[in-house]
Scaffold this motif. Sequence first.
Motif, short mmCIF file in Angstrom:
data_model
loop_
_atom_site.label_atom_id
_atom_site.label_comp_id
_atom_site.label_asym_id
_atom_site.label_seq_id
_atom_site.Cartn_x
_atom_site.Cartn_y
_atom_site.Cartn_z
N ILE A 111 -1.35 49.91 -35.89
CA ILE A 111 -1.75 50.59 -34.33
C ILE A 111 -1.93 49.70 -33.41
O ILE A 111 -1.49 49.75 -32.53
CB ILE A 111 -3.25 51.05 -34.38
N GLN A 112 -2.48 48.92 -33.97
CA GLN A 112 -2.06 46.82 -32.80
C GLN A 112 -0.68 47.31 -32.18
O GLN A 112 -0.41 47.16 -31.43
CB GLN A 112 -2.33 46.16 -32.97
N SER A 113 -0.37 47.25 -33.51
CA SER A 113 1.82 46.78 -32.86
C SER A 113 2.15 47.81 -32.03
O SER A 113 2.95 47.60 -30.62
CB SER A 113 2.59 46.25 -34.01
N ILE A 114 2.09 49.13 -32.32
CA ILE A 114 2.61 50.62 -31.59
C ILE A 114 1.72 50.65 -30.47
O ILE A 114 2.50 50.50 -29.10
CB ILE A 114 2.32 51.69 -32.59
N LEU A 115 0.31 50.53 -30.02
CA LEU A 115 -0.11 50.40 -29.00
C LEU A 115 0.09 49.01 -27.92
O LEU A 115 -0.39 49.18 -26.36
CB LEU A 115 -0.80 50.67 -29.25
N GLN A 116 0.44 48.25 -28.68
CA GLN A 116 0.28 46.39 -28.11
C GLN A 116 -0.94 46.55 -27.82
O GLN A 116 -1.21 46.03 -26.38
CB GLN A 116 1.30 47.09 -26.98
N ILE A 117 -2.31 46.51 -28.32
CA ILE A 117 -3.65 46.78 -28.26
C ILE A 117 -4.05 45.39 -28.84
O ILE A 117 -3.02 44.64 -29.88
CB ILE A 117 -4.20 47.41 -27.83
N GLY A 118 -5.25 45.09 -28.73
CA GLY A 118 -5.33 43.71 -28.94
C GLY A 118 -6.49 44.62 -31.02
O GLY A 118 -6.86 45.29 -31.25
N ARG A 119 -6.48 43.16 -32.33
CA ARG A 119 -7.64 44.25 -33.04
C ARG A 119 -8.88 44.95 -32.99
O ARG A 119 -8.84 45.71 -33.62
CB ARG A 119 -8.13 43.08 -33.45
N ARG A 120 -9.37 44.37 -32.03
CA ARG A 120 -10.88 44.83 -31.58
C ARG A 120 -10.72 46.66 -30.89
O ARG A 120 -11.66 47.41 -31.67
CB ARG A 120 -11.52 44.29 -30.39
N GLN A 121 -9.62 46.51 -30.11
CA GLN A 121 -9.01 47.56 -29.71
C GLN A 121 -8.72 48.22 -30.45
O GLN A 121 -9.32 49.75 -30.51
CB GLN A 121 -8.24 47.87 -28.63
N ALA A 122 -8.07 48.22 -31.47
CA ALA A 122 -7.27 49.12 -32.73
C ALA A 122 -8.68 49.40 -33.62
O ALA A 122 -8.42 50.56 -33.40
CB ALA A 122 -6.23 48.02 -33.20
N TYR A 123 -9.68 49.21 -33.75
CA TYR A 123 -10.43 49.18 -34.54
C TYR A 123 -11.65 50.34 -33.66
O TYR A 123 -12.10 51.13 -34.42
CB TYR A 123 -11.55 48.14 -34.94
#
Length: 60
Positions: A18-30
């Motif tokens: 999810i992080q990779s696809i959306l290019q977001i940080g770990r906290r945001q992904a969780y």
Amino acid sequence: MENIEYYEYPELLDVKDIQSILQIGRRQAYELVNSNVFHSVKFGRRIKIPKQSFFKWLKG
């Protein structure tokens, strides 16, 4: 999100996917996974997201 290829990913995604696809940080992904906007399943401490559910949400 440059040319995300659905078939490149496994049937069950991890938070890292999810992080990779959306290019977001770990906290945001969780936060996103825990917001219940798409289906996710917990196996102990692991969280898995069905690829079909996530991409359906992503495409709107």
